[in-house]
Design a protein around this motif. Structure first.
Motif, short mmCIF file in Angstrom:
data_model
loop_
_atom_site.label_atom_id
_atom_site.label_comp_id
_atom_site.label_asym_id
_atom_site.label_seq_id
_atom_site.Cartn_x
_atom_site.Cartn_y
_atom_site.Cartn_z
N SER A 1 23.44 50.87 39.85
CA SER A 1 24.03 49.55 39.66
C SER A 1 25.52 49.72 39.41
O SER A 1 26.02 50.85 39.33
N PHE A 2 26.21 48.60 39.26
CA PHE A 2 27.66 48.65 39.03
C PHE A 2 28.06 47.57 38.04
O PHE A 2 27.63 46.42 38.16
N GLU A 3 28.87 47.93 37.07
CA GLU A 3 29.45 46.97 36.12
C GLU A 3 30.96 46.98 36.31
O GLU A 3 31.56 48.07 36.37
N VAL A 4 31.57 45.80 36.37
CA VAL A 4 33.04 45.73 36.49
C VAL A 4 33.66 46.26 35.19
O VAL A 4 33.23 45.89 34.09
N MET A 5 34.66 47.14 35.32
CA MET A 5 35.33 47.68 34.14
C MET A 5 36.19 46.59 33.48
O MET A 5 36.76 45.75 34.18
N GLU A 6 36.30 46.67 32.15
CA GLU A 6 37.11 45.68 31.42
C GLU A 6 38.55 45.64 31.94
O GLU A 6 39.14 44.58 32.10
N ILE A 7 39.10 46.81 32.25
CA ILE A 7 40.49 46.87 32.70
C ILE A 7 40.65 46.18 34.06
O ILE A 7 41.67 45.54 34.32
N SER A 8 39.62 46.26 34.91
CA SER A 8 39.70 45.60 36.23
C SER A 8 39.76 44.09 36.03
O SER A 8 40.54 43.39 36.70
N GLU A 9 38.92 43.60 35.10
CA GLU A 9 38.91 42.15 34.85
C GLU A 9 40.25 41.70 34.26
O GLU A 9 40.76 40.64 34.60
N PHE A 10 40.83 42.57 33.42
CA PHE A 10 42.13 42.22 32.82
C PHE A 10 43.21 42.14 33.91
O PHE A 10 44.05 41.24 33.90
N ILE A 11 43.17 43.06 34.85
CA ILE A 11 44.25 43.11 35.87
C ILE A 11 44.05 42.06 36.96
O ILE A 11 45.02 41.46 37.44
N HIS A 12 42.80 41.82 37.36
CA HIS A 12 42.55 40.96 38.52
C HIS A 12 41.93 39.60 38.16
O HIS A 12 41.78 38.75 39.04
N GLY A 13 41.57 39.42 36.88
CA GLY A 13 40.92 38.17 36.48
C GLY A 13 39.42 38.23 36.72
O GLY A 13 38.93 39.10 37.44
N LYS A 14 38.71 37.28 36.10
CA LYS A 14 37.24 37.31 36.18
C LYS A 14 36.77 37.12 37.63
O LYS A 14 35.80 37.74 38.06
N ASN A 15 37.47 36.27 38.38
CA ASN A 15 37.03 36.04 39.77
C ASN A 15 37.71 37.01 40.76
O ASN A 15 37.50 36.91 41.97
N GLY A 16 38.53 37.92 40.24
CA GLY A 16 39.16 38.94 41.10
C GLY A 16 40.48 38.49 41.71
O GLY A 16 41.27 39.31 42.15
N ILE A 17 40.71 37.19 41.76
CA ILE A 17 41.95 36.70 42.38
C ILE A 17 42.75 35.90 41.35
O ILE A 17 43.20 34.78 41.60
N GLY A 18 42.92 36.54 40.18
CA GLY A 18 43.79 36.01 39.14
C GLY A 18 43.32 34.69 38.55
O GLY A 18 44.14 33.91 38.06
N ASN A 19 42.00 34.44 38.61
CA ASN A 19 41.40 33.19 38.12
C ASN A 19 41.99 31.96 38.80
O ASN A 19 41.89 30.85 38.27
N VAL A 20 42.59 32.16 39.96
CA VAL A 20 43.08 31.02 40.75
C VAL A 20 41.89 30.48 41.55
O VAL A 20 41.14 31.25 42.16
#
Ligand code: RIB
Ligand code: CA
Length: 318
Positions: free
Chosen positions: A75-94
């Protein structure tokens, strides 16, 4: 004739910029996007890729779901640092609307294999996330290593420290076994690592240019990139901007003269204490046949000019 391109993305912010760069490059024909996990889960990355293509009026580009986790994991879990850099939706929460279509029924691995057979040396494969899809494709059909023109990958660090470990860069660190298999396979490959991508930086001054276009595409790319620049103010304040990792790989695909490379056969360490390190393969150091090269110098002003011209062309929305 334009080169056929597959982008293999974990569609976060710089992956999204890579899509814009590719769409704005006449030298490149985007024949498909294959999704991987990393900045986000694979399904979210594919959702983002479809939504961005719809925003840019490019629903003709097919999108394929890829492998959901690393070769050695279940399985895969998104790293906390990835969410911090890219946002929860991956595109800066835009928020941008979902596309009206779904990914193709064929999977990413089969699309890569089919494209390798169809386009052969005209095909450039550009992974900007973990290399699980290509490693799986190579296991299924090893002949593709001799067919594909070149893999131009964003990942790794040869002459500088890593960004998730002192010895490891994020994309390689997600699946060291996969990257080790692709590096050692003999597939011709150019590594665009942190050595060069942390020299190509963007600031709020440039994103304002896109905002001033007053188009939905310009607003999206400006707001999303501002989120990324803000994150870099915390994670790497000494840089003074955000790293244009993934777009640089596309930039080099369009114009290889943007970088100077060291010819060297590479490997990835898969054992502790340096799991995920990208380094020369000592067993192939003296082989005259170098199947890989690593970018160690980049023409920063020329790349930034190309980057702004191409992203702006797409952000104009015409
Ligand atoms: O280390 C930078 C890379 O990790 C980029 O591809 C970014 O999108 C993340 O995947
Ligand atoms: Ca990426």
């Amino acid at each position: 004739m334009a080169k056929k391109v597959i982008l293999d993305l974990d569609t976060g912010i710089d992956d999204a910029l890579a899509i814009f760069y590719c769409l704005g490059s006449p030298e490149l024909e985007l024949i498909g996007i294959t999704g991987t996990y990393g900045n986000v889960q694979v399904a979210q990355g594919v959702r983002n890729a479809l939504a961005i293509l719809a925003l840019c009026g490019r629903d003709d580009v097919p999108v394929f779901l890829g492998e959901p986790h690393a070769l050695s994991k279940k399985s895969f879990e998104v790293m906390e640092i990835s969410e911090f850099i890219h946002g929860k939706n991956g595109i800066g929460n835009v928020g941008i609307p979902d596309a009206e279509r779904q990914p193709e029924s064929m999977g990413a691995v089969d699309f890569i294999i089919e494209s390798a057979h169809t386009y052969q040396k005209d095909l450039l494969y550009i992974p900007t996330g973990p290399q699980t899809n290509m490693a799986t494709a190579l296991r299924k059909d090893p002949s593709i290593k001799d067919r594909i023109g070149r893999m131009i990958l964003m990942g790794g660090a040869l002459t500088v420290p890593g960004n998730v470990q002192p010895w490891a860069e994020a994309n390689i660190n997600q699946d060291p076994e996969a990257a080790n298999e692709t590096f050692r396979s003999g597939l011709p490959a150019t590594m665009i690592g942190l050595d060069v991508t942390l020299q190509t930086l963007l600031t709020y001054k440039e994103t304002q240019v896109w905002r001033d276009l007053n188009t939905p595409q310009g607003a999206f790319v400006a707001d999303m990139t501002d989120y990324y620049i803000k994150a870099y103010e915390t994670t790497a304040p000494y840089l003074g901007g955000c790293g244009l990792h993934d777009p640089l790989a596309v930039g080099v695909a369009a114009d290889p003269s943007l970088v100077k490379c060291l010819d060297i056969n590479m490997k990835v360490d898969t054992e502790d204490p340096v799991r995920g390190r990208t380094i020369g393969n000592e067993m192939k150091l003296n082989n005259s046949d170098k199947t890989m090269n690593v970018a160690v110098e980049v023409d920063v002003p020329r790349f930034l000019d190309e980057f702004m011209a191409r992203i702006t062309r797409v952000a104009q929305g015409s």
